[in-house]
Scaffold this motif. Structure first.
Motif, short mmCIF file in Angstrom:
data_model
loop_
_atom_site.label_atom_id
_atom_site.label_comp_id
_atom_site.label_asym_id
_atom_site.label_seq_id
_atom_site.Cartn_x
_atom_site.Cartn_y
_atom_site.Cartn_z
N ALA A 165 0.84 -1.20 0.00
CA ALA A 165 0.00 0.00 0.00
C ALA A 165 0.87 1.25 0.00
O ALA A 165 0.62 2.21 -0.72
CB ALA A 165 -0.93 0.00 1.20
N LYS A 166 1.93 1.21 0.83
CA LYS A 166 2.83 2.37 0.87
C LYS A 166 3.52 2.56 -0.47
O LYS A 166 3.75 3.69 -0.91
CB LYS A 166 3.86 2.21 1.99
N GLY A 167 3.87 1.44 -1.12
CA GLY A 167 4.52 1.53 -2.43
C GLY A 167 3.59 2.12 -3.48
O GLY A 167 4.00 2.98 -4.26
N GLY C 15 1.25 9.30 7.77
CA GLY C 15 0.30 8.61 6.88
C GLY C 15 -0.92 9.48 6.61
O GLY C 15 -1.38 9.60 5.47
N ILE C 16 -1.43 10.11 7.68
CA ILE C 16 -2.61 10.97 7.51
C ILE C 16 -2.27 12.16 6.62
O ILE C 16 -3.05 12.56 5.76
CB ILE C 16 -3.14 11.43 8.90
N ALA C 55 -4.70 3.76 -1.64
CA ALA C 55 -3.55 3.18 -0.93
C ALA C 55 -3.32 3.90 0.39
O ALA C 55 -3.02 3.28 1.42
CB ALA C 55 -2.31 3.27 -1.82
N GLY C 56 -3.50 5.22 0.37
CA GLY C 56 -3.31 6.00 1.60
C GLY C 56 -4.30 5.58 2.67
O GLY C 56 -3.95 5.47 3.85
N VAL C 60 -3.44 4.23 6.39
CA VAL C 60 -3.92 4.90 7.60
C VAL C 60 -4.73 3.94 8.47
O VAL C 60 -4.57 3.91 9.70
CB VAL C 60 -4.75 6.16 7.21
N VAL C 61 -5.55 3.11 7.82
CA VAL C 61 -6.33 2.14 8.60
C VAL C 61 -5.39 1.18 9.34
O VAL C 61 -5.57 0.89 10.53
CB VAL C 61 -7.31 1.37 7.68
N GLY C 62 -4.35 0.73 8.64
CA GLY C 62 -3.37 -0.16 9.26
C GLY C 62 -2.70 0.51 10.46
O GLY C 62 -2.55 -0.08 11.53
N ASP C 63 -2.30 1.77 10.27
CA ASP C 63 -1.66 2.52 11.36
C ASP C 63 -2.61 2.66 12.54
O ASP C 63 -2.21 2.58 13.70
CB ASP C 63 -1.25 3.92 10.86
#
Lengths: 497, 330, 178
Positions: A165-167, C15-16, C55-56, C60-63
């Motif tokens: 996702a970050k990539g 991330g946000i 993707a962002g 963010v959800v993961g974080d």
């Protein structure tokens, strides 16, 4: 045939031409190594400089600089994590980790030998198959260039590191950065906020120097007190067994390099990245994982970008169509020297083709000689105390970013991206996908639009032609296969967390 | 300290130029509006070494690309009007105003020399089912939207030529934009586009080799490089109102530059453009050498601006009316 | 690169911010041409911005999930952030760089680079003044010679009338030679 051989050896037998090729190659290595100095720039300055020279003399110097410059980019990529030229971006990915381990000398040795091998294979294809390859290159339609771009963007999958996702996020950001400026097709402003300086977009070199070099320099500030890595200087020249081991891979990646180089819309930078991706897919068990100093990660881009040199000359010499930015300037130089580069060049001046092939071969020989000497001295750079090295890297980055367009705003962008890259690295985002996005942004955007305009905005027609054309169908198949092959890897890659 | 450094450099012989009390007292900066390897770049790098000899100073040339040349134009405008910064540019600034790109044009500059002019022509893919301009028009009208014509974006030479054509004939074609005429001509050979309005110099070698065919020569007289091809005015005299027309290259300085500097630069560039090898280069690339300055150049620039501005405005690709800037209709 | 990377302080905030940037760019991309045509100048930017936003959001959800698990305190995170992510050496050095960039155009390349290099080397390396001075001088000489003299890159001149000095020196040399 005899005639061809006679033309081939013109530069080999004339001491002054021989010297010019040697000088060009030597200078090219340093031009390539210094960020902000590019082969394009050097060759265009040479046009005025060699104005009153014989055309053969001028061409010998230019060919040497081209060959040396494409290789030279790997030097700073390996030693400082600043790719000296866009075609060395992929080299930094595994080359810099090697230097961090104290194996900079070995890395440069492999890069040199592999560049020379790639260079020779590129020249070989130029010599035996130029007309065939150039006709093939011309058959690429806008949709094929678009598919090629999509194929390249799939690399995000292998450059993302810990989180896909970050990539993807980084890659998308890169593509948006690449879209900034006046749209080249309609001159509409995109993300310019009414600022004229942004009309030309954000300099790609500035982004590259910032994300790679400056961010790494800032990160190194954390380790100021640590002693610099001692570099091993033995075993610089790779052994024959090592070369034999990488030979199959280098043949494949050279092939990629020649074709991508010969396509008028793409050059060595894309070739190197695609070759890196190819290596990552075919080499199942590298001694060291990719991204942490895999030798295969050096072999692939270095063979491909030097093979692309021979590739770029294919459409130039056979049709007068530049294969990349440097050959475009060389075409201008030929005009100035009273030649008419075009499809008739091969007929009007038959010696020119073999003369150039001979020059390229000669430049490649000198590349091997100059590339393998002085490595010890170069690796000493990394042994400099960090407190001295970091400010120097910053100075070089500033001058380099400025020199590309003589623009101070590029310096600000470079620094901005340096800071962004610093945080990205800390938080587990890779900077590679950003650069990838910037490089491929225009390729995909423009060709998608050309393709859909040609189909008069009809999606069904677009897909129909995509399948109807054999070339497009093959490329589409490659895109689908690579995409599918990457998807199951997804959960596995995430599992270590 | 700096003196030691510079002294050392000078001692190495890197700077050798006679000391003069009058202009030019120092090196001159030449700002090229387009990128390395383009037509403007090639022309400027070919003519300037001759001018340098006469000026007795180097002219350091830098490419400041971007924004259809606006960035270079604005940069030269921001410098002092002392004759030490030259704008080496093409025709584009003359339509900045109507295209809404910038509020400047060559009336803010003094022409040192308008060096040369290109001749447009229309070429087609060899497989296209038409061989003359009339057949092309008939085919395009019978198959509306099917013919793909290359373009280089609004305001570029192909868009102006297409606009000129549509003043005389109805032409329902699909314009596919490319980055420049080079890439578009490559696409033409690969069949990605069918027809391309280009500059003679860019297409001539491909035409000679039989890789594309000429449909029309957009000029009033036959061209020595293309014997046997009649100018378009022979069949369509209506184009005579606009022709001769073509992209051009020139060297300019900012308005307000001292007389003596302008005179020296003019003399240098005028003589440089007369050198045999420069003339040969212009012939080889299919450009018509002009080498005009002063009132003659100003008249040429004004006519060019008037013709082009109204063409692009009438074709609907301009943002503003030429009337807003007091540009008379030709 | 490092598979077992520790979650860093400020990661969620970053991330946000990136997601916010993505949303902003998506809005800007929509503003270029809306949903006018498949071939509009805004089509590709919108697609790219959409990818960035999606993707962002995943990031963010993961974080956020990790944050719910670890329950970090704000004050603690802030302290860790200043200590680990932006320690004083990074902040001060960044200050030098920003000052350098700001002075580059007005003061000119040579004086501003001299000030920056000398100050930065002296601050980071903490060696003798002579060493910092010598390295600075050497580096500037080499860079000036390569970029300005060989490659004719006109670096910002600022307050130093470089071309006049060169012309004067040139005159001196050729005068001496005659």
């Amino acid at each position: 045939m005899e005639q061809a051989f006679a033309y081939f050896t013109i530069a080999w037998l004339d001491p002054s031409l021989l010297l010019l090729v040697a000088a060009g190659t030597f200078a090219g290595i340093y031009i390539g190594a210094i960020p902000g100095l590019s082969v394009t720039m050097a060759v265009s300055i040479l046009i005025s400089f060699t104005f009153s020279w014989e055309v053969n003399d001028a061409l010998c110097l230019m060919v040497g600089i081209f060959m040396g410059g494409v290789y030279g980019g790997s030097r700073t990529a390996i030693l400082l994590n600043i790719p000296g030229a866009p075609s060395a971006i992929a080299t930094a990915l595994d080359g810099y980790p090697l230097a961090q381990k104290g194996e900079a000398g070995q890395a440069i040795g492999i890069a040199t030998v592999m560049s020379v091998i790639g260079g020779f294979l590129g020249i070989l294809v130029l010599a035996i198959a130029a007309p065939v390859v150039s006709d093939f290159a011309l058959t690429f339609q806008p949709r094929d260039y678009m598919l090629l771009g999509v194929l390249g963007i799939l690399l995000v999958g292998s450059l993302s590191g810990e989180s896909l996702a970050k990539g993807v996020m980084a890659g998308a950001l890169g593509m948006l950065i690449g879209a900034v400026g006046l749209d080249p097709l309609t001159a509409q402003e995109r993300f310019t906020f009414g600022i004229v300086e942004l009309w030309n977009g954000i300099s790609f070199i500035a982004v590259m120097i910032g994300l790679f070099g400056v961010s790494e320099a800032l990160a190194q500030l954390h380790h100021l007190d640590k002693a610099a890595v001692r570099q091993q200087v033995s075993k610089i020249v790779p052994s024959f067994s090592a070369i034999r081991k990488y030979l199959p891979l280098s043949l494949q990646t050279s092939g990629i390099g020649v074709i991508i180089g010969a396509l008028p819309g793409t050059g060595g930078d894309i070739a190197a990245l695609m070759a890196y991706d190819h290596a990552k897919r075919v080499v199942k068990d590298p001694e060291v994982p990719f991204g942490q100093g895999a030798k295969e990660g050096l072999v692939a881009p270095e063979t491909a970008n030097n093979a692309a040199v021979g590739g770029a000359f294919i459409p130039m010499l056979t049709l007068g169509i530049p294969g990349d930015a440097v050959t475009a300037i060389m075409i201008g130089a030929l005009y100035i020297h009273g030649l008419n580069p075009g499809p008739m060049l091969m007929i009007d001046r038959p010696e020119m083709f073999w003369f150039m092939v001979g020059n390229l071969t000669l430049a490649n020989v000198f590349l091997l000689i100059f590339g393998l000497t002085g490595i010890r001295l170069f690796t000493k750079i990394v042994e400099c105390p960090r407190g001295v090295l970091i400010p120097l890297i910053l100075l070089l980055s500033v001058v380099g970013a400025y020199a590309v367009n003589n623009s101070v705003s590029d310096v600000y962008w470079m620094l901005g991206f340096g800071v962004l890259g610093y945080f990205m690295k800390i938080y587990g985002y890779q900077v590679g996908p950003v650069i990838l996005g910037v490089i491929l942004s225009r390729l995909i955007d423009e060709n998608w639009r050309r393709a859909i305009i040609s189909e008069r905005e009809s999606l069904p027609d677009f897909f129909l032609n995509l399948i109807a054309s054999p070339l497009s169908a093959v490329l589409l198949l490659a895109v689908v296969l690579i995409f599918v092959s990457q998807t199951p890897l997804w959960p596995r890659r995430r599992s270590p967390r | 300290m700096r003196h030691i450094l510079l002294g050392a450099v000078a001692a190495l012989g890197l700077t050798v130029a006679p000391a003069l009390a009058e202009y030019p007292e120092k090196d001159i900066q030449g700002v090229i509006q387009w990128g390395a390897g383009g037509s403007t770049d090639t022309v400027m790098r070919a003519v300037t070494p001759h001018a340098e000899k006469l000026l007795g100073r180097s002219v350091v040339m830098t490419n400041r690309t971007g924004g259809v040349g606006v960035i270079a134009t604005k940069f030269v405008q921001s410098q002092d009007a002392d004759g030490y910064t030259l704008l080496m540019s093409a025709e584009n600034p003359q339509i900045y105003k109507v295209m809404g790109l910038a509020d400047t044009d060559y009336s803010d500059f003094i022409p040192i020399s308008v060096l040369a002019r290109g001749v447009p022509l229309i070429v087609a893919n060899n497989d296209a089912p038409y061989n003359t301009f009339a057949e092309f028009v008939a085919y395009a009208q019978a198959n509306p939207g099917k013919v793909r014509i290359g373009s280089t974006g609004p305001g570029g030479v192909p868009s102006v030529v297409t606009a000129m054509l549509t003043t005389q004939v109805e032409l329902p074609v699909t314009a596919v934009p490319y980055d420049g005429d080079g890439p578009a001509l490559t696409a033409l050979q690969g069949g990605a586009i069918d027809v391309m309005p280009a500059v003679l110099g860019a297409a001539i070698e491909h035409v000679r080799a039989g890789r594309m065919k000429v449909l029309a020569l957009i000029d009033t007289v036959e061209n020595p490089a293309l014997p046997g091809i009649a100018p378009i005015t022979a069949e369509y005299p209506g184009f005579g109102d606009y022709l001769p027309w073509g992209p051009f290259f020139g060297v300019f300085v900012k308005k307000g530059t001292p007389e003596d500097a302008v005179a020296k630069l003019r003399a240098a560039y005028q003589a440089a453009a007369e050198e045999a090898d420069f003339k040969a280069l212009m012939d080889g690339r299919g450009f018509k050498l002009m080498n005009i300055s002063g009132a003659e150049a100003e008249a040429f620039l004004a006519k060019w601006q008037s013709v082009t501005s109204w063409l692009v405005f009438d074709a609907g690709i301009a943002k503003h009316s030429p009337e807003d800037f007091g540009i008379p209709r030709p | 690169m490092d598979q077992k990377r520790q979650r860093q302080p400020g990661e969620r905030g970053f991330g946000i911010m990136m997601l916010g940037l993505g949303l902003f760019l998506a809005w800007q991309a929509y503003g270029i041409a809306g949903f006018e045509a498949l071939s509009s100048p805004g089509a590709f930017p919108m697609a790219a911005a959409a990818a960035m936003v999606i993707a962002g959001a995943v990031v963010v959800v993961g974080d956020w999930r990790a944050a719910l698990r670890d329950r970090p305190r704000l004050a603690e995170t802030a302290r860790a952030f200043t200590a680990e992510i932006t320690p004083s050496v990074v902040v001060i050095f960044a200050g030098f760089v920003i000052g350098y960039a700001a002075l580059l155009d007005t003061l000119g390349f040579l004086p501003s680079s001299f000030l920056f290099l000398f100050a930065a080397i002296h601050f980071l390396h903490r060696g003798p003044v002579v060493l910092s001075f010598g390295v600075t001088l050497l580096a500037l000489t080499v860079i000036y010679a390569v970029f300005r003299l060989v490659f004719q890159v006109i670096l910002p001149e600022g307050i130093v009338p470089e071309r006049e000095i060169m012309a004067w020196l040139g005159g001196l040399v050729s005068g001496g030679a005659q």
